[in-house]
Design an enzyme around this catalytic site. Structure first.
Site, PDB file in Angstrom:
ATOM      1  N   ASP A 130      45.616  41.841  38.217  1.00 21.31           N
ATOM      2  CA  ASP A 130      45.557  40.615  39.016  1.00 21.31           C
ATOM      3  C   ASP A 130      45.094  39.405  38.202  1.00 21.31           C
ATOM      4  OD1 ASP A 130      46.214  42.456  40.871  1.00 21.31           O
ATOM      5  OD2 ASP A 130      44.244  42.532  41.817  1.00 21.31           O
ATOM      6  N   LYS A 184      50.380  43.806  45.945  1.00 20.05           N
ATOM      7  CA  LYS A 184      50.296  44.350  44.583  1.00 20.05           C
ATOM      8  C   LYS A 184      51.673  44.542  43.932  1.00 20.05           C
ATOM      9  CE  LYS A 184      47.090  46.024  41.758  1.00 20.05           C
ATOM     10  NZ  LYS A 184      45.759  45.434  41.577  1.00 20.05           N
ATOM     11  N   HIS A 190      56.293  42.460  67.644  1.00 15.66           N
ATOM     12  CA  HIS A 190      56.153  41.925  66.276  1.00 15.66           C
ATOM     13  C   HIS A 190      57.163  42.566  65.321  1.00 15.66           C
ATOM     14  CE1 HIS A 190      52.449  39.585  66.850  1.00 15.66           C
ATOM     15  NE2 HIS A 190      52.216  40.457  67.814  1.00 15.66           N
ATOM     16  N   GLU A 245      57.590  41.761  62.310  1.00 11.05           N
ATOM     17  CA  GLU A 245      57.121  41.645  60.923  1.00 11.05           C
ATOM     18  C   GLU A 245      56.271  42.814  60.446  1.00 11.05           C
ATOM     19  OE1 GLU A 245      56.172  39.991  63.546  1.00 11.05           O
ATOM     20  OE2 GLU A 245      54.133  39.217  63.464  1.00 11.05           O
ATOM     21  N   GLY A 291      49.567  34.890  68.080  1.00 15.20           N
ATOM     22  CA  GLY A 291      48.236  34.297  67.969  1.00 15.20           C
ATOM     23  C   GLY A 291      47.310  34.933  68.982  1.00 15.20           C
ATOM     24  N   CYS A 296      55.799  36.881  70.118  1.00 18.61           N
ATOM     25  CA  CYS A 296      54.598  37.138  70.914  1.00 18.61           C
ATOM     26  C   CYS A 296      54.049  35.845  71.525  1.00 18.61           C
ATOM     27  CB  CYS A 296      53.579  37.880  70.064  1.00 18.61           C
ATOM     28  SG  CYS A 296      52.385  38.738  71.074  1.00 18.61           S
ATOM     29  N   TYR A 297      52.943  35.293  71.024  1.00 14.02           N
ATOM     30  CA  TYR A 297      52.457  34.009  71.556  1.00 14.02           C
ATOM     31  C   TYR A 297      53.569  32.972  71.469  1.00 14.02           C
ATOM     32  CZ  TYR A 297      49.556  29.829  72.207  1.00 14.02           C
ATOM     33  OH  TYR A 297      49.035  28.656  72.679  1.00 14.02           O
TER      34      TYR A 297
END
Ligand code: XMP
Length: 528
Positions: A242, A384, A184, A186, A57, A84-85
């Site tokens: 989409d 996508k 991170h 991710e 964050g 992290c945070y």
């Protein structure tokens, strides 16, 4: 709520990467939900997720207004991973100390794994991931983005990785039930990040992979039904991937409570309206309102050559027609849109839940607020490639799933100069040759877009013994990840030759074909 057995809770502190955590977990076939950091303890107890992840964050735990979680979360016996945070908060709340780092650490860094028994299993010294040349220690490449760092670990915690800038780049408690990472895992810039998350999910939390597109459909359908109630949803259908997948998903969820509005603006490709009508109305029996407004659009565009003016007119007329049609549908309270994750710029969901957006991408051009329609965006956590998988699972034809992007203003931005029925007809034929040949040669899915453009000039040619003075068609084929940057494609010469020869021979009014060899930037993909 009816969740899959092994599911994960992500508590969001407002990181722009929070949704990526969910995506990575989903790629591991495990279900997760993002909730604001202040998600109710009683809800967590009732749910008992397999694991809890505390996101990063933008705030600092050192600030007076730092976001905190209920301390009892650490006592639930559910494994926790702080990122992290989330790491700084975990350490601070459990009795450690956090300090402001001398300098903000942002970008790639190397960490040295000190303990590869659980979270870093398979990633220790013998099996390290990619390395950066010239780095002081050969380690695991990770992505850092933090201004604070751990000064002192809580009691019973040990470091499990370090970097030259962060002596405690990762840590865990001695029971191996609470873990924390300064970096991170991710983001793709942490190449082995998915392996770290996989270790947390499968080795530490002992979850089993059971989350698939099939379950995504079930869960979305349930959510949509609940949100819509007895009301009606309208959706502006363009025929693109989409909006088409959104239509299929909504149809599955609420059937006849969905009406698709498909506006023919007169700027569609060859036989496009028949194809779209065929798919949604004839084949799937969806409520489709086909509105042929081509005359209205073409009348308003008469004599207009300026690209911006064309776009503005098309946008305005679209809204006028859409609004008029929407008014005719009783009980229409919701507008569905095929907004994807990349369209949602930044997540601020930690303050109000995952449904809050800073900006909503308006696929139908942005409707006036007085229409008072609530948005439904069931694809907004998907990328996508996931949308294509979803389409497949929903039984859509490949032709629709793998369609190249087509701009909202349609052929108008591919006809330079005035738009007339004759010029539209000519471009449609030329474009159809391009698409057919590109498909036949196996290039359609390899490129981002491939199309023809009609130029506003005529050139001299010779056909038989006759002098001709006719139009020029430009051919454009680009590769791109997201349309933001693009490179022209080195199509084989024999394919270029075949396209050129067919257009000149089959499309009357064209005597020259040129190939666009410009990249974006400095050019753009479309010519207008
Ligand atoms: P440009 O020409 O800006 O295009 O390099 C980038 C990508 O966006 C598409 N495009 C549009 N899509 N409405 C759309 O929905 C528009 O007004 C529009 N203009 C461009 C273009 O086809 C390419 O994929």
């Amino acid at each position: 709520m009816n969740r899959p057995k092994d599911s994960f809770l992500i508590l969001d502190f407002g990181s722009q990467y929070t949704q990526l955590i969910a995506r990575r977990i989903r790629e591991l076939c495990v279900y997760s939900e993002i909730h604001p950091y202040h998600y109710d303890l009683s809800e967590i107890k009732a749910w008992t997720p397999k694991g809890i992840i505390l996101s990063g964050g933008p705030a600092s735990v050192l600030s007076d207004k730092a976001y905190k979680i209920d301390p009892q979360i650490f006592e639930l016996g559910i494994p926790i991973l702080g990122i992290c945070y989330g790491m700084q908060l975990t350490c601070q709340m459990l009795g450690g100390e956090v300090e402001k780092a001398d300098k903000r650490e942002f970008g790639k860094a190397q960490i040295e794994v000190l303990d590869d028994s659980d979270l870093f299993q398979g990633l220790g010294s013998a099996t390290r991931g990619s390395t950066t040349q010239g780095s002081p220690t050969q380690g695991l490449t990770v992505w850092m983005s933090h201004g604070d760092r751990i000064k002192k670990l809580p009691k019973n915690f040990i470091p499990i990785a370090r970097s030259s800038n962060s002596p405690i780049a990762a840590c865990k408690n001695k029971d191996a039930s609470i873990f924390a990472l300064q970096f991170h895992p991710e983001v793709i810039h942490t190449p082995r990040g998915k392996d770290i998350l996989s270790n947390f999910i499968f080795k530490i939390c002992k979850a089993s992979p059971s989350w698939t597109m099939k379950s995504f459909i079930e869960h979305s359908a349930e959510k949509i039904k609940k949100q819509v109630g007895k009301n009606h949803v309208i959706l502006g259908l363009s025929g693109g991937v989409d909006s088409s997948v959104t239509a299929f998903l909504l149809h599955k969820a609420i059937g006849t409570q969905l009406t698709l509005i498909f506006i023919n603006n007169g700027l569609l490709r060859l036989n496009e309206e028949q194809k779209v009508i065929g798919l949604f109305q004839n084949q799937k029996h969806m409520n489709l309102k086909y509105v042929d407004a081509s005359q209205k659009f073409l009348t308003e565009l008469k004599g207009i050559t300026d690209p911006e003016q064309k776009r503005k007119i098309i946008g305005r007329v679209f809204i006028e027609v859409f609004e008029e049609e929407a008014k005719k549908i009783p009980n229409a309270k919701f507008l569905a849109q095929g907004t994807l994750y990349p369209d949602v710029i930044e997540s601020v969901s930690f303050d109000g839940g995952p449904s809050v957006t800073i900006k909503s991408h308006h696929n139908v051009g942005g409707l006036p607020p007085h229409m008072n329609l609530e948005l439904i965006e069931p694809l907004r956590e998907l990328f996508k490639d996931e949308v294509r998988l979803l389409g497949k699972e929903l039984g859509m034809e490949e032709e629709f799933i793998y369609r190249q992007p087509f701009p909202g203003p349609g052929l108008a931005v591919r006809i330079l100069g005035e738009i007339t029925p004759e010029r539209l007809d000519l471009l449609r034929k030329a474009d159809s040759v391009v698409i057919n040949e590109i498909k036949k040669a196996g290039w359609y899915r390899k490129v981002w877009q491939s199309f023809a453009v009609l130029l506003p000039i005529k050139t001299v040619g010779v056909m038989g013994d006759e002098r001709t003075y006719e139009n020029v068609v430009a051919l454009r084929a680009v590769k791109s990840e997201d349309g933001m940057t693009a490179d022209w494609v080195e199509l084989p010469y024999d394919l270029l030759a075949q396209i050129s020869s067919r257009i000149i021979n089959e499309v009357s009014g064209v005597n020259r074909v040129v190939y666009d060899i410009s990249s974006k930037p400095p050019s753009t993909i479309e010519w207008e």
